[in-house]
Structure formats: structure tokens, C-alpha cells
Write a protein that holds these residues in place. Sequence first.
Motif, PDB file in Angstrom:
ATOM      1  N   LEU A  30      31.181  -6.654 -14.237  1.00 19.57           N
ATOM      2  CA  LEU A  30      31.010  -7.787 -15.117  1.00 19.57           C
ATOM      3  C   LEU A  30      29.699  -7.610 -15.866  1.00 19.57           C
ATOM      4  O   LEU A  30      28.797  -6.909 -15.416  1.00 19.57           O
ATOM      5  N   ASN A  31      29.582  -8.250 -17.013  1.00 24.19           N
ATOM      6  CA  ASN A  31      28.399  -8.020 -17.833  1.00 24.19           C
ATOM      7  C   ASN A  31      27.106  -8.435 -17.144  1.00 24.19           C
ATOM      8  O   ASN A  31      26.078  -7.790 -17.309  1.00 24.19           O
ATOM      9  N   SER A  32      27.139  -9.530 -16.358  1.00 21.01           N
ATOM     10  CA  SER A  32      25.927  -9.913 -15.641  1.00 21.01           C
ATOM     11  C   SER A  32      25.557  -8.855 -14.620  1.00 21.01           C
ATOM     12  O   SER A  32      24.374  -8.529 -14.437  1.00 21.01           O
ATOM     13  N   ALA A  33      26.548  -8.290 -13.951  1.00 18.43           N
ATOM     14  CA  ALA A  33      26.289  -7.222 -12.995  1.00 18.43           C
ATOM     15  C   ALA A  33      25.807  -5.965 -13.714  1.00 18.43           C
ATOM     16  O   ALA A  33      24.980  -5.215 -13.187  1.00 18.43           O
ATOM     17  N   ALA A  34      26.308  -5.733 -14.921  1.00 18.41           N
ATOM     18  CA  ALA A  34      25.877  -4.571 -15.693  1.00 18.41           C
ATOM     19  C   ALA A  34      24.401  -4.679 -16.057  1.00 18.41           C
ATOM     20  O   ALA A  34      23.659  -3.693 -16.012  1.00 18.41           O
ATOM     21  N   ILE A  35      23.951  -5.889 -16.419  1.00 15.87           N
ATOM     22  CA  ILE A  35      22.530  -6.087 -16.721  1.00 15.87           C
ATOM     23  C   ILE A  35      21.690  -5.825 -15.480  1.00 15.87           C
ATOM     24  O   ILE A  35      20.615  -5.225 -15.558  1.00 15.87           O
ATOM     25  N   ASN A  36      22.171  -6.269 -14.324  1.00 10.75           N
ATOM     26  CA  ASN A  36      21.441  -6.001 -13.085  1.00 10.75           C
ATOM     27  C   ASN A  36      21.352  -4.503 -12.818  1.00 10.75           C
ATOM     28  O   ASN A  36      20.329  -4.004 -12.341  1.00 10.75           O
ATOM     29  N   GLN A  37      22.416  -3.773 -13.125  1.00 13.27           N
ATOM     30  CA  GLN A  37      22.407  -2.320 -12.951  1.00 13.27           C
ATOM     31  C   GLN A  37      21.408  -1.660 -13.898  1.00 13.27           C
ATOM     32  O   GLN A  37      20.677  -0.747 -13.519  1.00 13.27           O
ATOM     33  N   ILE A  38      21.370  -2.149 -15.144  1.00 12.50           N
ATOM     34  CA  ILE A  38      20.384  -1.652 -16.108  1.00 12.50           C
ATOM     35  C   ILE A  38      18.973  -1.891 -15.578  1.00 12.50           C
ATOM     36  O   ILE A  38      18.100  -1.026 -15.645  1.00 12.50           O
ATOM     37  N   SER A  39      18.747  -3.087 -15.034  1.00 12.81           N
ATOM     38  CA  SER A  39      17.430  -3.441 -14.504  1.00 12.81           C
ATOM     39  C   SER A  39      17.035  -2.513 -13.365  1.00 12.81           C
ATOM     40  O   SER A  39      15.890  -2.056 -13.284  1.00 12.81           O
ATOM     41  N   GLN A  40      17.978  -2.219 -12.476  1.00 10.98           N
ATOM     42  CA  GLN A  40      17.689  -1.338 -11.347  1.00 10.98           C
ATOM     43  C   GLN A  40      17.335   0.064 -11.818  1.00 10.98           C
ATOM     44  O   GLN A  40      16.395   0.684 -11.308  1.00 10.98           O
ATOM     45  N   GLN A  41      18.066   0.563 -12.815  1.00  7.72           N
ATOM     46  CA  GLN A  41      17.771   1.892 -13.354  1.00  7.72           C
ATOM     47  C   GLN A  41      16.377   1.926 -13.989  1.00  7.72           C
ATOM     48  O   GLN A  41      15.620   2.888 -13.812  1.00  7.72           O
ATOM     49  N   MET A  42      16.037   0.864 -14.720  1.00 13.65           N
ATOM     50  CA  MET A  42      14.735   0.807 -15.363  1.00 13.65           C
ATOM     51  C   MET A  42      13.611   0.756 -14.335  1.00 13.65           C
ATOM     52  O   MET A  42      12.597   1.462 -14.455  1.00 13.65           O
ATOM     53  N   VAL A  43      13.782  -0.078 -13.302  1.00 16.07           N
ATOM     54  CA  VAL A  43      12.748  -0.209 -12.271  1.00 16.07           C
ATOM     55  C   VAL A  43      12.623   1.072 -11.458  1.00 16.07           C
ATOM     56  O   VAL A  43      11.512   1.471 -11.089  1.00 16.07           O
ATOM     57  N   ASN A  44      13.732   1.741 -11.178  1.00 19.77           N
ATOM     58  CA  ASN A  44      13.659   3.021 -10.464  1.00 19.77           C
ATOM     59  C   ASN A  44      12.793   4.012 -11.229  1.00 19.77           C
ATOM     60  O   ASN A  44      11.984   4.739 -10.646  1.00 19.77           O
ATOM     61  N   SER A  45      12.943   4.022 -12.542  1.00 18.37           N
ATOM     62  CA  SER A  45      12.150   4.930 -13.368  1.00 18.37           C
ATOM     63  C   SER A  45      10.688   4.500 -13.419  1.00 18.37           C
ATOM     64  O   SER A  45       9.777   5.334 -13.353  1.00 18.37           O
ATOM     65  N   LEU A  46      10.447   3.178 -13.516  1.00 15.52           N
ATOM     66  CA  LEU A  46       9.063   2.692 -13.516  1.00 15.52           C
ATOM     67  C   LEU A  46       8.355   3.038 -12.213  1.00 15.52           C
ATOM     68  O   LEU A  46       7.183   3.425 -12.210  1.00 15.52           O
ATOM     69  N   ALA A  47       9.067   2.913 -11.097  1.00 15.45           N
ATOM     70  CA  ALA A  47       8.473   3.245  -9.801  1.00 15.45           C
ATOM     71  C   ALA A  47       8.182   4.736  -9.710  1.00 15.45           C
ATOM     72  O   ALA A  47       7.148   5.152  -9.177  1.00 15.45           O
ATOM     73  N   LEU A  48       9.083   5.550 -10.243  1.00 18.83           N
ATOM     74  CA  LEU A  48       8.904   7.002 -10.194  1.00 18.83           C
ATOM     75  C   LEU A  48       7.725   7.451 -11.049  1.00 18.83           C
ATOM     76  O   LEU A  48       6.971   8.352 -10.653  1.00 18.83           O
ATOM     77  N   GLN A  49       7.532   6.826 -12.212  1.00 17.89           N
ATOM     78  CA  GLN A  49       6.497   7.255 -13.145  1.00 17.89           C
ATOM     79  C   GLN A  49       5.151   6.560 -12.925  1.00 17.89           C
ATOM     80  O   GLN A  49       4.173   6.894 -13.596  1.00 17.89           O
ATOM     81  N   ASN A  50       5.080   5.595 -12.014  1.00 25.03           N
ATOM     82  CA  ASN A  50       3.838   4.872 -11.750  1.00 25.03           C
ATOM     83  C   ASN A  50       2.735   5.828 -11.303  1.00 25.03           C
ATOM     84  O   ASN A  50       2.917   6.617 -10.381  1.00 25.03           O
ATOM     85  N   ASP A  51       1.573   5.756 -11.960  1.00 23.49           N
ATOM     86  CA  ASP A  51       0.506   6.695 -11.615  1.00 23.49           C
ATOM     87  C   ASP A  51      -0.741   6.037 -11.030  1.00 23.49           C
ATOM     88  O   ASP A  51      -1.697   6.729 -10.697  1.00 23.49           O
ATOM     89  N   SER A  52      -0.743   4.679 -10.891  1.00 21.96           N
ATOM     90  CA  SER A  52      -1.960   4.077 -10.341  1.00 21.96           C
ATOM     91  C   SER A  52      -1.749   2.731  -9.659  1.00 21.96           C
ATOM     92  O   SER A  52      -2.599   2.301  -8.890  1.00 21.96           O
ATOM     93  N   LEU A  53      -0.665   2.032  -9.930  1.00 23.64           N
ATOM     94  CA  LEU A  53      -0.451   0.706  -9.336  1.00 23.64           C
ATOM     95  C   LEU A  53      -0.197   0.834  -7.837  1.00 23.64           C
ATOM     96  O   LEU A  53       0.707   1.543  -7.405  1.00 23.64           O
ATOM     97  N   ARG A  54      -1.008   0.134  -7.033  1.00 25.71           N
ATOM     98  CA  ARG A  54      -0.870   0.173  -5.577  1.00 25.71           C
ATOM     99  C   ARG A  54       0.078  -0.929  -5.098  1.00 25.71           C
ATOM    100  O   ARG A  54       0.217  -1.961  -5.770  1.00 25.71           O
ATOM    101  N   PRO A  55       0.700  -0.751  -3.927  1.00 29.38           N
ATOM    102  CA  PRO A  55       1.642  -1.757  -3.414  1.00 29.38           C
ATOM    103  C   PRO A  55       1.004  -3.127  -3.182  1.00 29.38           C
ATOM    104  O   PRO A  55       1.704  -4.139  -3.199  1.00 29.38           O
ATOM    105  N   ASP A  56      -0.307  -3.185  -2.964  1.00 28.16           N
ATOM    106  CA  ASP A  56      -0.955  -4.463  -2.680  1.00 28.16           C
ATOM    107  C   ASP A  56      -1.384  -5.195  -3.952  1.00 28.16           C
ATOM    108  O   ASP A  56      -1.839  -6.339  -3.888  1.00 28.16           O
ATOM    109  N   GLN A  57      -1.245  -4.576  -5.122  1.00 26.32           N
ATOM    110  CA  GLN A  57      -1.664  -5.208  -6.370  1.00 26.32           C
ATOM    111  C   GLN A  57      -0.527  -6.049  -6.953  1.00 26.32           C
ATOM    112  O   GLN A  57       0.586  -5.546  -7.157  1.00 26.32           O
ATOM    113  N   PRO A  58      -0.767  -7.331  -7.234  1.00 28.23           N
ATOM    114  CA  PRO A  58       0.296  -8.203  -7.746  1.00 28.23           C
ATOM    115  C   PRO A  58       0.705  -7.864  -9.173  1.00 28.23           C
ATOM    116  O   PRO A  58      -0.100  -7.349  -9.961  1.00 28.23           O
ATOM    117  N   VAL A  59       1.962  -8.166  -9.493  1.00 20.43           N
ATOM    118  CA  VAL A  59       2.537  -7.856 -10.801  1.00 20.43           C
ATOM    119  C   VAL A  59       3.317  -9.068 -11.298  1.00 20.43           C
ATOM    120  O   VAL A  59       3.988  -9.751 -10.520  1.00 20.43           O
TER     121      VAL A  59
END
Length: 203
Positions: A30-59
Motif C-alpha cells: 500500500l502507498n503508506s507502507a511504500a513511504i515507510n519502506q522509502i524512509s527505511q531505505q533512506m535511514v539505512n543509508s544515513l546510518a551507513l554514511q554517518n561520520d560523526s554523530l554519536r548514539p548519545d547525541q539527540p536528533v
Amino acid sequence: MYKSIICLPILFALGCEATSQGETQNLTMLNSAAINQISQQMVNSLALQNDSLRPDQPVIVTTPVLISDLESTNSFGLQFQQGLIAAMHQKQFNLVDINVADALKITADGDFILTRDWQQLPADIAVEHVVVSTMSLSNAGMALNSRIVNVTNNRVVSAAQGFVNANDLNDYIQPSEKVVSAHGLLYRNAHAAEQAVRVIGER
């Protein structure tokens, strides 16, 4: 600065595939589920490319905006923001919800604590990193760009991009028609889908 390209159309082109066990898995979303899938793909890439943000730093995850003016959004952007929040929480980012008011509001219609009224929001949230996203409309669909920015120095610590085909989210995005309205005038094109796509429910 690192940047990752997400091939989202491939995701939606999967349709129904046979699993290794020989069973058929229905991957049509469904389109709402598709947007969630897009979001997951984007966040996976952001997590992979992160070069300085620590887990304890709020976002904080801000609302995606149209790249044409950086001030307006649409129905897709609002849902995309919610998908990013959920996906980043799954990745164990230290998230802060900026829309939580100082006090619970009890009314006859229900009990509410989320708000977009800046006067009801806390004034002193110690956050240095934000997720900002932009949307760019074309005649084929929508280009998405997300990045994590350190607001103390405007440094980009991670970036990712993708593209959504209009046909994959037809409840949110529609190709342009032969006759389109712009700036109070009607324009007739030789064929449909010659202008930028239209986001349904766009403000």
C-alpha cells in the motif's frame, strides 16, 4: 561529505517474487507502507554514511520541504517525516520529538499533547543535530534528499538521496494532465505527463 544513492524504483518494481523456498511472496505495498519502506531505505543509508554523530547525541527530524522554496511541504512530506522518525528509532538514533507540548490538553474531543503551535512548545531543547529533507518534483516523479546537519556549524555529517516514480505512489503523486493550471492561467500540452507531477492534497 559522503552521499549514497538509493535506487527506489527497483524496490517497487519487484512486484511478486518467488522465495528461495518456492513460495510466492506478495511484495506489493500500500502507498503508506511504500513511504515507510522509502524512509527505511533512506535511514539505512544515513546510518551507513554517518561520520560523526554519536548514539548519545539527540536528533530532531524536521518536516521535508519542497526544494523550490524550502518553506512549504505537502501530504507526502508529512507522511515521509513520520516514516523517518519510525525508521530512525528502529536504528536506535537518540530522537527528540519537537511537537510534544509542555502540557497535556484535555478536551471533549480527546486528550492531546502533540502540537504545531510554537507557543506551546518547550523553548530550551538541547539538540545539535537535525535531519533535513527536500523534495524536488519532475515530470517522472519526485527526487528526495535527506541529510543530518550539525546546527552549531552547519556541517553535514551524513547525506542520502533517492527517487520515487509517480506510478509507484499514485495515491500521493499524479502525473500532470494535458491541461494544467499555473499562476492563474491554463496551459495545454501536447501529451500528458509533460509538466511536473502533482502531489495530491498539496497545500
